[in-house]
Design a protein around this motif. Structure first.
Motif, PDB file in Angstrom:
ATOM      1  N   SER A   1       0.857  -1.199   0.000  1.00  0.00           N
ATOM      2  CA  SER A   1       0.000   0.000   0.000  1.00  0.00           C
ATOM      3  C   SER A   1       0.883   1.235   0.000  1.00  0.00           C
ATOM      4  O   SER A   1       2.067   1.180   0.346  1.00  0.00           O
ATOM      5  CB  SER A   1      -0.922  -0.005   1.221  1.00  0.00           C
ATOM      6  N   PHE A   2       0.274   2.342  -0.427  1.00  0.00           N
ATOM      7  CA  PHE A   2       1.014   3.596  -0.480  1.00  0.00           C
ATOM      8  C   PHE A   2       1.260   4.108   0.930  1.00  0.00           C
ATOM      9  O   PHE A   2       0.398   4.029   1.797  1.00  0.00           O
ATOM     10  CB  PHE A   2       0.248   4.649  -1.287  1.00  0.00           C
ATOM     11  N   THR A   3       2.424   4.666   1.095  1.00  0.00           N
ATOM     12  CA  THR A   3       2.796   5.201   2.401  1.00  0.00           C
ATOM     13  C   THR A   3       2.906   6.718   2.322  1.00  0.00           C
ATOM     14  O   THR A   3       3.219   7.275   1.264  1.00  0.00           O
ATOM     15  CB  THR A   3       4.133   4.614   2.856  1.00  0.00           C
ATOM     16  N   ILE A   4       2.648   7.360   3.413  1.00  0.00           N
ATOM     17  CA  ILE A   4       2.754   8.813   3.502  1.00  0.00           C
ATOM     18  C   ILE A   4       4.125   9.161   4.060  1.00  0.00           C
ATOM     19  O   ILE A   4       4.516   8.680   5.128  1.00  0.00           O
ATOM     20  CB  ILE A   4       1.642   9.383   4.401  1.00  0.00           C
ATOM     21  N   VAL A   5       4.836   9.979   3.313  1.00  0.00           N
ATOM     22  CA  VAL A   5       6.176  10.365   3.731  1.00  0.00           C
ATOM     23  C   VAL A   5       6.066  11.565   4.654  1.00  0.00           C
ATOM     24  O   VAL A   5       5.432  12.575   4.322  1.00  0.00           O
ATOM     25  CB  VAL A   5       7.052  10.694   2.507  1.00  0.00           C
ATOM     26  N   ALA A   6       6.659  11.471   5.800  1.00  0.00           N
ATOM     27  CA  ALA A   6       6.610  12.563   6.764  1.00  0.00           C
ATOM     28  C   ALA A   6       7.474  13.723   6.287  1.00  0.00           C
ATOM     29  O   ALA A   6       8.508  13.526   5.634  1.00  0.00           O
ATOM     30  CB  ALA A   6       7.093  12.067   8.133  1.00  0.00           C
ATOM     31  N   ASP A   7       7.026  14.947   6.594  1.00  0.00           N
ATOM     32  CA  ASP A   7       7.763  16.144   6.193  1.00  0.00           C
ATOM     33  C   ASP A   7       8.897  16.404   7.169  1.00  0.00           C
ATOM     34  O   ASP A   7       8.892  17.362   7.956  1.00  0.00           O
ATOM     35  CB  ASP A   7       6.818  17.352   6.134  1.00  0.00           C
ATOM     36  N   THR A   8       9.867  15.536   7.121  1.00  0.00           N
ATOM     37  CA  THR A   8      11.048  15.719   7.951  1.00  0.00           C
ATOM     38  C   THR A   8      11.949  16.774   7.313  1.00  0.00           C
ATOM     39  O   THR A   8      11.814  17.086   6.120  1.00  0.00           O
ATOM     40  CB  THR A   8      11.804  14.395   8.091  1.00  0.00           C
ATOM     41  N   PRO A   9      12.856  17.365   8.074  1.00  0.00           N
ATOM     42  CA  PRO A   9      13.778  18.359   7.478  1.00  0.00           C
ATOM     43  C   PRO A   9      14.541  17.825   6.272  1.00  0.00           C
ATOM     44  O   PRO A   9      14.745  18.539   5.288  1.00  0.00           O
ATOM     45  CB  PRO A   9      14.724  18.697   8.646  1.00  0.00           C
ATOM     46  N   GLU A  10      14.938  16.569   6.313  1.00  0.00           N
ATOM     47  CA  GLU A  10      15.667  15.993   5.182  1.00  0.00           C
ATOM     48  C   GLU A  10      14.774  15.880   3.952  1.00  0.00           C
ATOM     49  O   GLU A  10      15.179  16.196   2.826  1.00  0.00           O
ATOM     50  CB  GLU A  10      16.209  14.619   5.577  1.00  0.00           C
ATOM     51  N   ASN A  11      13.510  15.407   4.176  1.00  0.00           N
ATOM     52  CA  ASN A  11      12.574  15.293   3.051  1.00  0.00           C
ATOM     53  C   ASN A  11      12.229  16.666   2.477  1.00  0.00           C
ATOM     54  O   ASN A  11      12.079  16.829   1.260  1.00  0.00           O
ATOM     55  CB  ASN A  11      11.299  14.578   3.491  1.00  0.00           C
ATOM     56  N   LEU A  12      12.075  17.658   3.338  1.00  0.00           N
ATOM     57  CA  LEU A  12      11.800  19.018   2.864  1.00  0.00           C
ATOM     58  C   LEU A  12      12.973  19.553   2.047  1.00  0.00           C
ATOM     59  O   LEU A  12      12.787  20.236   1.037  1.00  0.00           O
ATOM     60  CB  LEU A  12      11.511  19.936   4.048  1.00  0.00           C
ATOM     61  N   ARG A  13      14.198  19.254   2.489  1.00  0.00           N
ATOM     62  CA  ARG A  13      15.369  19.701   1.735  1.00  0.00           C
ATOM     63  C   ARG A  13      15.416  19.054   0.351  1.00  0.00           C
ATOM     64  O   ARG A  13      15.692  19.718  -0.661  1.00  0.00           O
ATOM     65  CB  ARG A  13      16.643  19.375   2.518  1.00  0.00           C
ATOM     66  N   LEU A  14      15.141  17.748   0.293  1.00  0.00           N
ATOM     67  CA  LEU A  14      15.127  17.044  -0.993  1.00  0.00           C
ATOM     68  C   LEU A  14      14.025  17.583  -1.900  1.00  0.00           C
ATOM     69  O   LEU A  14      14.204  17.713  -3.117  1.00  0.00           O
ATOM     70  CB  LEU A  14      14.945  15.543  -0.760  1.00  0.00           C
ATOM     71  N   LYS A  15      12.870  17.870  -1.291  1.00  0.00           N
ATOM     72  CA  LYS A  15      11.762  18.408  -2.082  1.00  0.00           C
ATOM     73  C   LYS A  15      12.126  19.760  -2.680  1.00  0.00           C
ATOM     74  O   LYS A  15      11.867  20.045  -3.859  1.00  0.00           O
ATOM     75  CB  LYS A  15      10.527  18.522  -1.199  1.00  0.00           C
ATOM     76  N   HIS A  16      12.741  20.626  -1.872  1.00  0.00           N
ATOM     77  CA  HIS A  16      13.150  21.942  -2.354  1.00  0.00           C
ATOM     78  C   HIS A  16      14.220  21.824  -3.433  1.00  0.00           C
ATOM     79  O   HIS A  16      14.203  22.545  -4.439  1.00  0.00           O
ATOM     80  CB  HIS A  16      13.664  22.774  -1.179  1.00  0.00           C
ATOM     81  N   GLN A  17      15.159  20.902  -3.254  1.00  0.00           N
ATOM     82  CA  GLN A  17      16.212  20.702  -4.244  1.00  0.00           C
ATOM     83  C   GLN A  17      15.636  20.216  -5.573  1.00  0.00           C
ATOM     84  O   GLN A  17      16.038  20.662  -6.646  1.00  0.00           O
ATOM     85  CB  GLN A  17      17.236  19.708  -3.701  1.00  0.00           C
ATOM     86  N   SER A  18      14.677  19.298  -5.520  1.00  0.00           N
ATOM     87  CA  SER A  18      14.033  18.807  -6.746  1.00  0.00           C
ATOM     88  C   SER A  18      13.286  19.929  -7.465  1.00  0.00           C
ATOM     89  O   SER A  18      13.296  20.027  -8.699  1.00  0.00           O
ATOM     90  CB  SER A  18      13.068  17.671  -6.403  1.00  0.00           C
ATOM     91  N   LYS A  19      12.648  20.788  -6.676  1.00  0.00           N
ATOM     92  CA  LYS A  19      11.914  21.904  -7.274  1.00  0.00           C
ATOM     93  C   LYS A  19      12.863  22.863  -7.970  1.00  0.00           C
ATOM     94  O   LYS A  19      12.582  23.358  -9.061  1.00  0.00           O
ATOM     95  CB  LYS A  19      11.117  22.620  -6.189  1.00  0.00           C
ATOM     96  N   MET A  20      14.003  23.155  -7.348  1.00  0.00           N
ATOM     97  CA  MET A  20      14.989  24.049  -7.955  1.00  0.00           C
ATOM     98  C   MET A  20      15.541  23.457  -9.241  1.00  0.00           C
ATOM     99  O   MET A  20      15.711  24.151 -10.240  1.00  0.00           O
ATOM    100  CB  MET A  20      16.131  24.308  -6.959  1.00  0.00           C
ATOM    101  N   GLN A  21      15.824  22.153  -9.246  1.00  0.00           N
ATOM    102  CA  GLN A  21      16.307  21.504 -10.464  1.00  0.00           C
ATOM    103  C   GLN A  21      15.265  21.559 -11.568  1.00  0.00           C
ATOM    104  O   GLN A  21      15.581  21.758 -12.744  1.00  0.00           O
ATOM    105  CB  GLN A  21      16.688  20.053 -10.155  1.00  0.00           C
ATOM    106  N   SER A  22      13.988  21.397 -11.197  1.00  0.00           N
ATOM    107  CA  SER A  22      12.919  21.479 -12.191  1.00  0.00           C
ATOM    108  C   SER A  22      12.852  22.872 -12.802  1.00  0.00           C
ATOM    109  O   SER A  22      12.658  23.032 -14.007  1.00  0.00           O
ATOM    110  CB  SER A  22      11.582  21.112 -11.541  1.00  0.00           C
ATOM    111  N   GLN A  23      13.018  23.913 -11.981  1.00  0.00           N
ATOM    112  CA  GLN A  23      13.000  25.273 -12.502  1.00  0.00           C
ATOM    113  C   GLN A  23      14.179  25.549 -13.416  1.00  0.00           C
ATOM    114  O   GLN A  23      14.059  26.223 -14.429  1.00  0.00           O
ATOM    115  CB  GLN A  23      12.985  26.271 -11.334  1.00  0.00           C
ATOM    116  N   VAL A  24      15.350  25.002 -13.065  1.00  0.00           N
ATOM    117  CA  VAL A  24      16.533  25.173 -13.915  1.00  0.00           C
ATOM    118  C   VAL A  24      16.318  24.518 -15.275  1.00  0.00           C
ATOM    119  O   VAL A  24      16.624  25.096 -16.333  1.00  0.00           O
ATOM    120  CB  VAL A  24      17.780  24.595 -13.213  1.00  0.00           C
TER     121      VAL A  24
END
Length: 245
Positions: free
Chosen positions: A61-84
């Motif tokens: 089953s699908f799991t919910i990923v907690a918004d930990t500081p590490e996950n938030l950092r990865l999310k922000h990094q992915s967003k920046m790469q997408s914008q680039v």
């Protein structure tokens, strides 16, 4: 040396050994983790290196990923790469499709020039349509070889124009056309009108086909100054509407 059973941790001898899921089991110990039903190599299902029967096999089953500081950092990094990547694609494809052009002074100047050219083209088409519309020369002259009279040429016959004191400014506020002082009437040539012409300005004269034009003085290649014998009026007239006698 004989290995240990993964279930009971006892020695597994070759006669009762089952090698599965990277582990060794007794035949009786190789059972479902939930219902303890004895399994074999044909009916088992492995999950996380543990045997299960088909009834108790864990369902993913699908799991919910907690918004930990590490996950938030990865999310922000992915967003920046997408914008680039988006910016790189935009720069590569810029100019290949439709884009919004900013209204710069240079573009405004080009647009104004195009509007003026369109205006001139419209008036030329209007004059051609008027000559070919109501009261066309072909109605007055049924001769099929008759050609329409040429249009009046634009002229600038005085490099140093002098504004006529008697000519008022137009009510529209447009520019006043400069007029030169009329040349002396002595020694002028005689011309005959070959087309009808209606004066378009105050310093021009109107005439009809066949009128005699007296005291004609050449101004430039397109315009003359003369007096219409029938009306006594004198002024500018187009040179391609008359012929010398």
């Amino acid at each position: 040396m004989n290995p240990q059973c993964s279930r009971c941790n006892k020695i597994v001898y070759p006669t009762e050994k089952v090698n599965c899921l990277d582990k060794y089991w007794h035949k009786g110990c190789f059972s479902c983790e939930v219902c303890k039903m004895t399994l074999n190599m044909k009916n088992y299902k492995g999950f996380d290196k543990k045997p299960y029967c088909s009834q108790h096999y864990p369902k993913t089953s699908f799991t919910i990923v907690a918004d930990t500081p590490e996950n938030l950092r990865l999310k922000h990094q992915s967003k920046m790469q997408s914008q680039v990547l988006y910016k790189e694609d935009f720069e590569k494809n810029k100019g290949k499709g439709f884009s919004v052009v900013s209204d710069t002074p240079e573009l405004q100047r080009v647009r104004k020039t195009q509007d003026q050219i369109s205006n001139i083209k419209y008036h030329e088409d209007f004059e051609k349509g008027r000559m070919g519309g109501e009261g066309t020369p072909t109605d007055a002259y049924p001769n099929p070889s008759f050609q329409q009279p040429p249009q009046s040429p634009s002229y600038n016959y005085d490099p140093q124009p002098v504004r006529s004191a008697a000519a008022p400014s137009p009510a529209s506020g447009g520019p006043v056309r400069s007029a030169a002082a009329p040349p002396p009437s002595s020694g002028g040539k005689r011309y005959r009108a070959v087309y009808d012409y209606a004066a378009a300005d105050e310093d021009e004269v109107s005439f009809t086909d066949g009128d005699l034009i007296l005291d004609v003085q050449q101004i430039d290649e397109g315009w003359m100054f003369g007096r219409v014998e029938r009306t006594g009026q004198q002024g500018m007239l187009p040179a391609n509407y008359v012929e010398a006698i």
